[in-house]
Design a protein around this motif. Structure first.
Motif, short mmCIF file in Angstrom:
data_model
loop_
_atom_site.label_atom_id
_atom_site.label_comp_id
_atom_site.label_asym_id
_atom_site.label_seq_id
_atom_site.Cartn_x
_atom_site.Cartn_y
_atom_site.Cartn_z
N ASP A 70 -14.34 43.05 142.75
CA ASP A 70 -14.05 41.62 142.60
C ASP A 70 -15.21 40.72 143.03
N ALA A 71 -16.10 41.23 143.85
CA ALA A 71 -17.20 40.40 144.37
C ALA A 71 -18.13 39.96 143.25
N GLU A 72 -18.53 38.70 143.27
CA GLU A 72 -19.46 38.19 142.29
C GLU A 72 -20.89 38.60 142.64
N ILE A 73 -21.71 38.71 141.61
CA ILE A 73 -23.12 39.04 141.82
C ILE A 73 -23.82 37.80 142.37
N PRO A 74 -24.46 37.88 143.55
CA PRO A 74 -24.96 36.67 144.22
C PRO A 74 -26.28 36.13 143.70
N TYR A 75 -26.87 36.73 142.68
CA TYR A 75 -28.14 36.25 142.17
C TYR A 75 -28.23 36.56 140.69
N ASP A 76 -29.19 35.93 140.03
CA ASP A 76 -29.37 36.13 138.60
C ASP A 76 -30.02 37.49 138.35
N VAL A 77 -29.49 38.19 137.37
CA VAL A 77 -30.04 39.48 136.97
C VAL A 77 -30.71 39.28 135.61
N PRO A 78 -31.98 39.70 135.46
CA PRO A 78 -32.69 39.49 134.19
C PRO A 78 -32.21 40.44 133.09
N SER A 79 -30.97 40.23 132.68
CA SER A 79 -30.39 41.07 131.63
C SER A 79 -29.35 40.25 130.88
N GLU A 80 -28.80 40.84 129.85
CA GLU A 80 -27.69 40.22 129.15
C GLU A 80 -26.49 40.09 130.11
N PRO A 81 -25.55 39.18 129.81
CA PRO A 81 -24.43 38.96 130.75
C PRO A 81 -23.69 40.23 131.14
N ILE A 82 -23.38 40.29 132.43
CA ILE A 82 -22.63 41.44 132.97
C ILE A 82 -21.14 41.10 132.93
N ARG A 83 -20.36 41.97 132.28
CA ARG A 83 -18.93 41.71 132.10
C ARG A 83 -18.09 42.21 133.26
N GLY A 84 -18.60 43.19 133.98
CA GLY A 84 -17.83 43.72 135.10
C GLY A 84 -18.57 44.85 135.79
N GLU B 222 -27.45 56.73 144.92
CA GLU B 222 -26.46 55.90 144.27
C GLU B 222 -26.65 56.07 142.76
N ILE B 223 -25.61 56.48 142.08
CA ILE B 223 -25.66 56.65 140.64
C ILE B 223 -25.18 55.35 140.00
N VAL B 224 -26.07 54.71 139.24
CA VAL B 224 -25.75 53.43 138.61
C VAL B 224 -25.73 53.64 137.10
N VAL B 225 -24.55 53.67 136.51
CA VAL B 225 -24.41 53.81 135.07
C VAL B 225 -24.25 52.41 134.48
N VAL B 226 -25.08 52.09 133.50
CA VAL B 226 -25.02 50.79 132.86
C VAL B 226 -24.53 50.97 131.43
N ASN B 227 -23.27 50.60 131.19
CA ASN B 227 -22.72 50.67 129.85
C ASN B 227 -23.23 49.46 129.06
N ASP B 228 -24.14 49.71 128.15
CA ASP B 228 -24.85 48.63 127.47
C ASP B 228 -24.13 48.21 126.19
N GLY B 229 -22.91 47.69 126.37
CA GLY B 229 -22.16 47.19 125.23
C GLY B 229 -21.81 48.25 124.21
N SER B 230 -21.45 49.44 124.68
CA SER B 230 -21.11 50.53 123.76
C SER B 230 -19.97 50.14 122.83
N THR B 231 -20.05 50.59 121.59
CA THR B 231 -18.98 50.33 120.62
C THR B 231 -18.06 51.53 120.47
N ASP B 232 -18.36 52.62 121.15
CA ASP B 232 -17.47 53.77 121.13
C ASP B 232 -16.64 53.77 122.42
N ASP B 233 -16.15 54.92 122.84
CA ASP B 233 -15.27 55.00 124.01
C ASP B 233 -16.01 55.38 125.30
N THR B 234 -17.29 55.04 125.39
CA THR B 234 -18.04 55.40 126.60
C THR B 234 -17.40 54.87 127.86
#
Length: 477
Positions: free
Chosen positions: A120-134, A94-106
């Motif tokens: 559309d599914a919500e994340i069912p538990y707390d993730v120890p990171s900054e808020p996830i937007r989508g 599984e390839i998991v790309v995490v766009n960490d608030g990029s300010t360019d066109d990533t």
């Protein structure tokens, strides 16, 4: 007045002896580690020649693998990198790309190139990171998951990916990295051989500058056309084919490159994932794994596998290289200070009693003492405290040994997997091994001193890594 002069002479003499003694001790350790690396490389080459009696890609025995790709302002390289990752030969990824608030066109590039659809599914538990937007899943590549979150740094992005995957193993890679197609099958071998003991493995990282990359695959291996990336080729060869292999032989591997490493997900979560307050999270997590497992009396192995290769772009300007190396040095000091309780502590086995102390002496104190020596020895010669002939002989010996150690990496390359197989490339590498001792090595000691000053001032900035993208071009933000 005479007493002051005598005191100055005594201080110069004592300091010079300290520098010479340090040089002798550290280089004896370097020679030991380099010699052990040859034995380890011999065994690894033999093992790589064994072909399993089944088709690895179709085997059901391989553990699931999540490939975590933190991405911040990576529009220049993200497409080629993901194309490479999506063609990896591995049965369950599984390839998991995490766009960490990029300010360019990533994120826009990812949407356009990989047909992302929001989940559309919500994340069912707390993730120890900054808020996830989508979160998004590719409609053309089912194994591609994209997480869009607010900026929190590389460690924060890796934690978001680590907590959002259920795979048994995860591979942390940089978004400017191209992994060879069979690399995961190779780097996971220690986990197959002893799945209970092995907790992490690292692979080889090579320089991609000026290589021909097509559809996420390095089709032609070229040495960089300019000297600065070429010198870094030599650094990488020595670091991986000598340093990592030697430490692996000693069962004390404390470094796994953030560009290409595989870890057990459960132990990584148990240790708290990646620390947010460090700028060298790859070094820190390996040391913390050693510490956690030894404190809990868990038998384990951390191994280096030289055959699997990841290709990465290195800085081609002195400004970007300086910023990168100062950050590396600050992070190394930070990790050593954080885990200073392990130094010389028999509770942590050979990692505490030998590996970490020697690493601290060579990599943390070494550049500082070397830089001090560059200033001290000429002054001693000028004042007549040091005989000029001795100074010249010492300089030639240290330079010769430096060249020998760099050529050691070239020998290991030619003897083993040999990606630089053209005679002209080998000659150029040998030349880089000589050239490194006249300017580049001294420049790195200067960067270490600057990094020390920044560390003491509490500097925490990451700095922007400017990239040209695979295939060349001018560096850009």
């Amino acid at each position: 007045m005479a007493s002051a002069t005598e005191l100055a002479v005594w201080l110069l003499t004592a300091s010079g002896l300290v520098v010479v003694f340090y040089y002798v001790v550290i280089n004896i350790n370097y020679l030991l580690i380099h010699s052990l690396s040859l034995l380890e490389l011999r065994d690894d080459v033999r093992e790589s020649e064994w072909n399993p009696p089944f088709r690895p890609f179709q085997s059901p025995f391989y553990p699931g693998m999540a490939v975590l790709v933190p991405a911040y302002n990576e529009e220049a390289t993200i497409t080629e990198s993901l194309r490479s990752l999506l063609t990896l030969n591995y049965p369950d990824t599984e390839i998991v790309v995490v766009n960490d608030g990029s300010t360019d066109d990533t994120l826009e590039v990812l949407r356009r190139e990989f047909d992302l659809a929001p989940l559309d599914a919500e994340i069912p538990y707390d993730v120890p990171s900054e808020p996830i937007r989508g979160t998004y899943r590719s409609e053309t590549h089912e194994s591609l998951l994209v997480v869009d979150k607010e900026n929190g740094g590389k460690s924060d992005a890796l934690n978001a990916g680590l907590w959002l995957t259920d795979k048994e193993l995860f591979c942390a890679v940089d978004s400017d990295t191209i992994i060879e197609r069979d690399a995961l099958l190779q780097i996971v071998r220690p986990f197959l051989r002893d799945p209970q003991r092995v907790v992490a493995t690292g692979g080889t990282v090579r320089v991609a500058n000026d290589c021909v990359v097509e559809d996420g695959v390095v089709e032609e291996v070229h040495l960089p056309k300019t000297g600065l990336p070429g010198l870094q080729v030599m650094e990488y060869l020595r670091a991986f084919y000598s340093g990592r292999l030697g430490l692996d032989r000693l069962k004390g591997l404390i470094l796994i490159s953030g560009a290409f490493g595989v870890f057990r997900s459960d132990y990584a979560r148990e240790t708290g994932g990646y620390r947010h307050d460090t700028i060298t999270e790859d070094f820190d997590i390996v040391v913390r794994l050693h510490r956690y497992l030894m404190e809990n009396d868990i038998e384990y192995d951390v191994e280096f596998v030289p055959e699997p290769v990841a290709w990465t772009e290195v800085p081609s300007s002195r400004r970007v290289l300086g910023r990168q190396r100062r950050r590396w040095y600050r992070g190394m000091l930070e990790t050593l200070v954080t885990h200073r309780g392990m130094l010389f502590n028999p509770k942590y086995g050979r990692v505490g009693t030998y590996i970490l102390p020697v690493f601290a002496a060579a990599e943390a104190l070494g550049p500082l003492i070397e830089g001090f020596g560059y200033l001290l020895l000429p002054i001693a010669v000028y004042l007549g405290v040091l005989n000029f002939e001795f100074f010249l002989v010492f300089f030639l010996l240290t330079t010769g040994l430096g060249v020998f150690l760099w050529w050691f990496g070239i020998f290991s390359e030619v003897w083993s997997y040999n990606r630089y197989d053209h005679p002209v490339q080998i000659v150029r590498l040998l030349w880089y091994g000589v050239l490194e001792n006249f300017g580049y090595r001294q420049y790195k000691t200067y960067l270490a001193w600057r990094g020390l000053v920044e560390y003491l001032r509490g500097e925490q900035s990451w700095g922007t890594m400017e990239r040209a993208g695979f295939g060349g071009g001018e560096e850009r933000e």
